[in-house]
Design a protein around this motif. Sequence first.
Motif, PDB file in Angstrom:
ATOM      1  N   GLU A  42      -4.913  34.208 -20.734  1.00 56.44           N
ATOM      2  CA  GLU A  42      -6.134  34.869 -20.293  1.00 56.44           C
ATOM      3  C   GLU A  42      -6.280  34.672 -18.787  1.00 56.44           C
ATOM      4  OE1 GLU A  42      -9.041  33.086 -22.934  1.00 56.44           O
ATOM      5  OE2 GLU A  42      -8.365  34.326 -24.610  1.00 56.44           O
ATOM      6  N   ALA A  43      -7.366  35.134 -18.215  1.00 54.75           N
ATOM      7  CA  ALA A  43      -7.569  35.074 -16.759  1.00 54.75           C
ATOM      8  C   ALA A  43      -7.437  33.650 -16.217  1.00 54.75           C
ATOM      9  CB  ALA A  43      -8.928  35.663 -16.400  1.00 54.75           C
ATOM     10  N   ASP A  44      -7.865  32.658 -17.003  1.00 50.93           N
ATOM     11  CA  ASP A  44      -7.794  31.272 -16.537  1.00 50.93           C
ATOM     12  C   ASP A  44      -6.441  30.608 -16.835  1.00 50.93           C
ATOM     13  OD1 ASP A  44      -7.980  30.998 -19.286  1.00 50.93           O
ATOM     14  OD2 ASP A  44      -9.762  29.723 -19.252  1.00 50.93           O
ATOM     15  N   GLY A  45      -5.492  31.371 -17.401  1.00 50.84           N
ATOM     16  CA  GLY A  45      -4.164  30.839 -17.693  1.00 50.84           C
ATOM     17  C   GLY A  45      -4.024  30.236 -19.081  1.00 50.84           C
ATOM     18  N   TRP A  46      -5.142  30.090 -19.789  1.00 47.99           N
ATOM     19  CA  TRP A  46      -5.111  29.510 -21.125  1.00 47.99           C
ATOM     20  C   TRP A  46      -4.806  30.606 -22.151  1.00 47.99           C
ATOM     21  CZ3 TRP A  46      -8.020  24.678 -22.750  1.00 47.99           C
ATOM     22  CH2 TRP A  46      -8.036  23.736 -21.724  1.00 47.99           C
ATOM     23  N   SER A  47      -4.164  30.212 -23.253  1.00 49.30           N
ATOM     24  CA  SER A  47      -3.802  31.146 -24.319  1.00 49.30           C
ATOM     25  C   SER A  47      -4.485  30.756 -25.618  1.00 49.30           C
ATOM     26  CB  SER A  47      -2.288  31.135 -24.534  1.00 49.30           C
ATOM     27  OG  SER A  47      -1.616  31.517 -23.362  1.00 49.30           O
ATOM     28  N   ARG A  48      -4.712  31.757 -26.455  1.00 45.59           N
ATOM     29  CA  ARG A  48      -5.276  31.521 -27.798  1.00 45.59           C
ATOM     30  C   ARG A  48      -4.135  31.454 -28.812  1.00 45.59           C
ATOM     31  NH1 ARG A  48     -10.992  32.954 -28.374  1.00 45.59           N
ATOM     32  NH2 ARG A  48     -11.746  33.406 -26.278  1.00 45.59           N
ATOM     33  N   LEU A  49      -4.301  30.561 -29.785  1.00 46.75           N
ATOM     34  CA  LEU A  49      -3.309  30.456 -30.844  1.00 46.75           C
ATOM     35  C   LEU A  49      -3.960  29.952 -32.122  1.00 46.75           C
ATOM     36  CD1 LEU A  49      -1.256  27.234 -30.670  1.00 46.75           C
ATOM     37  CD2 LEU A  49      -2.829  27.754 -28.821  1.00 46.75           C
ATOM     38  N   ALA A  50      -3.258  30.166 -33.218  1.00 48.59           N
ATOM     39  CA  ALA A  50      -3.691  29.686 -34.534  1.00 48.59           C
ATOM     40  C   ALA A  50      -2.718  28.601 -34.966  1.00 48.59           C
ATOM     41  CB  ALA A  50      -3.699  30.837 -35.541  1.00 48.59           C
ATOM     42  N   LEU A  51      -3.209  27.376 -35.076  1.00 46.53           N
ATOM     43  CA  LEU A  51      -2.369  26.229 -35.418  1.00 46.53           C
ATOM     44  C   LEU A  51      -2.626  25.791 -36.860  1.00 46.53           C
ATOM     45  CD1 LEU A  51      -0.391  24.019 -34.277  1.00 46.53           C
ATOM     46  CD2 LEU A  51      -2.447  22.619 -33.968  1.00 46.53           C
ATOM     47  N   PRO A  52      -1.590  25.757 -37.710  1.00 47.07           N
ATOM     48  CA  PRO A  52      -1.773  25.209 -39.051  1.00 47.07           C
ATOM     49  C   PRO A  52      -2.140  23.723 -38.941  1.00 47.07           C
ATOM     50  CG  PRO A  52       0.282  26.439 -38.911  1.00 47.07           C
ATOM     51  CD  PRO A  52      -0.239  26.274 -37.509  1.00 47.07           C
ATOM     52  N   VAL A  53      -3.142  23.299 -39.728  1.00 44.82           N
ATOM     53  CA  VAL A  53      -3.595  21.912 -39.658  1.00 44.82           C
ATOM     54  C   VAL A  53      -3.747  21.321 -41.052  1.00 44.82           C
ATOM     55  CG1 VAL A  53      -4.743  22.140 -37.417  1.00 44.82           C
ATOM     56  CG2 VAL A  53      -6.022  22.620 -39.512  1.00 44.82           C
ATOM     57  N   GLU A  54      -3.731  19.992 -41.072  1.00 48.33           N
ATOM     58  CA  GLU A  54      -3.970  19.242 -42.301  1.00 48.33           C
ATOM     59  C   GLU A  54      -5.476  19.069 -42.482  1.00 48.33           C
ATOM     60  OE1 GLU A  54      -1.488  15.689 -42.819  1.00 48.33           O
ATOM     61  OE2 GLU A  54      -0.382  16.341 -41.048  1.00 48.33           O
ATOM     62  N   ALA A  55      -5.867  18.009 -43.132  1.00 47.42           N
ATOM     63  CA  ALA A  55      -7.276  17.682 -43.335  1.00 47.42           C
ATOM     64  C   ALA A  55      -7.972  17.536 -41.990  1.00 47.42           C
ATOM     65  CB  ALA A  55      -7.393  16.388 -44.135  1.00 47.42           C
ATOM     66  N   VAL A  56      -9.275  17.688 -41.983  1.00 49.18           N
ATOM     67  CA  VAL A  56     -10.073  17.673 -40.758  1.00 49.18           C
ATOM     68  C   VAL A  56      -9.803  16.433 -39.914  1.00 49.18           C
ATOM     69  CG1 VAL A  56     -12.443  17.564 -39.868  1.00 49.18           C
ATOM     70  CG2 VAL A  56     -11.876  19.148 -41.720  1.00 49.18           C
ATOM     71  N   GLU A  57      -9.832  15.260 -40.527  1.00 46.13           N
ATOM     72  CA  GLU A  57      -9.648  14.019 -39.779  1.00 46.13           C
ATOM     73  C   GLU A  57      -8.276  13.961 -39.116  1.00 46.13           C
ATOM     74  OE1 GLU A  57     -10.402  14.069 -43.133  1.00 46.13           O
ATOM     75  OE2 GLU A  57     -12.570  13.874 -42.852  1.00 46.13           O
ATOM     76  N   ARG A  58      -7.257  14.357 -39.845  1.00 50.40           N
ATOM     77  CA  ARG A  58      -5.893  14.328 -39.315  1.00 50.40           C
ATOM     78  C   ARG A  58      -5.744  15.344 -38.192  1.00 50.40           C
ATOM     79  NH1 ARG A  58      -2.658  11.174 -37.834  1.00 50.40           N
ATOM     80  NH2 ARG A  58      -0.494  11.700 -37.889  1.00 50.40           N
ATOM     81  N   ALA A  59      -6.315  16.530 -38.394  1.00 53.48           N
ATOM     82  CA  ALA A  59      -6.261  17.567 -37.362  1.00 53.48           C
ATOM     83  C   ALA A  59      -6.953  17.085 -36.089  1.00 53.48           C
ATOM     84  CB  ALA A  59      -6.900  18.851 -37.871  1.00 53.48           C
ATOM     85  N   ALA A  60      -8.109  16.445 -36.243  1.00 52.72           N
ATOM     86  CA  ALA A  60      -8.864  15.967 -35.078  1.00 52.72           C
ATOM     87  C   ALA A  60      -8.060  14.926 -34.304  1.00 52.72           C
ATOM     88  CB  ALA A  60     -10.208  15.398 -35.517  1.00 52.72           C
TER      89      ALA A  60
END
Length: 154
Positions: A104-122
Amino acid sequence: MRDWRIEPLGLVLKAGAWYLVARGRGKVRTFRVSNILDQTIAEDSFEPPADFDLPAYWSAALARFEVELRSGVAALRASPAGLKRLAELGAYAAKAVAEAGPPEADGWSRLALPVEAVERAALTLLGIGPEVEVLEPPDVRDAVWALAAEVAGR
């Protein structure tokens, strides 16, 4: 603890752990060798399936495991450094980075990351530091925020 009568088809070494691939209860299954507490070798024999391909079975089993392990998806924005750090998490993350949207304009990109349980993902995402922003789901975003606040408070 369960008792199984199995027909061994092969052994596989993965990340320092041995796995026994065997036919049991009507289908091919995977058993971690270190979980086998006792064994008895039966007198009878069996014929392995002529069409069984151990490398193909193992590849498919690993793919299924990855999907089952990471059943959720986190929508993220990541800086170029964040994308690099994410890609180092493993094949699943490298694939998500490869499929990320354009910067994007600020150089950051959007993506969809597969994750485990909430705590592990965090915990995983917190390790990427300020180079990633969690957009969705709210429970993962809130868990990252709470962990970051706890770290800052120490």
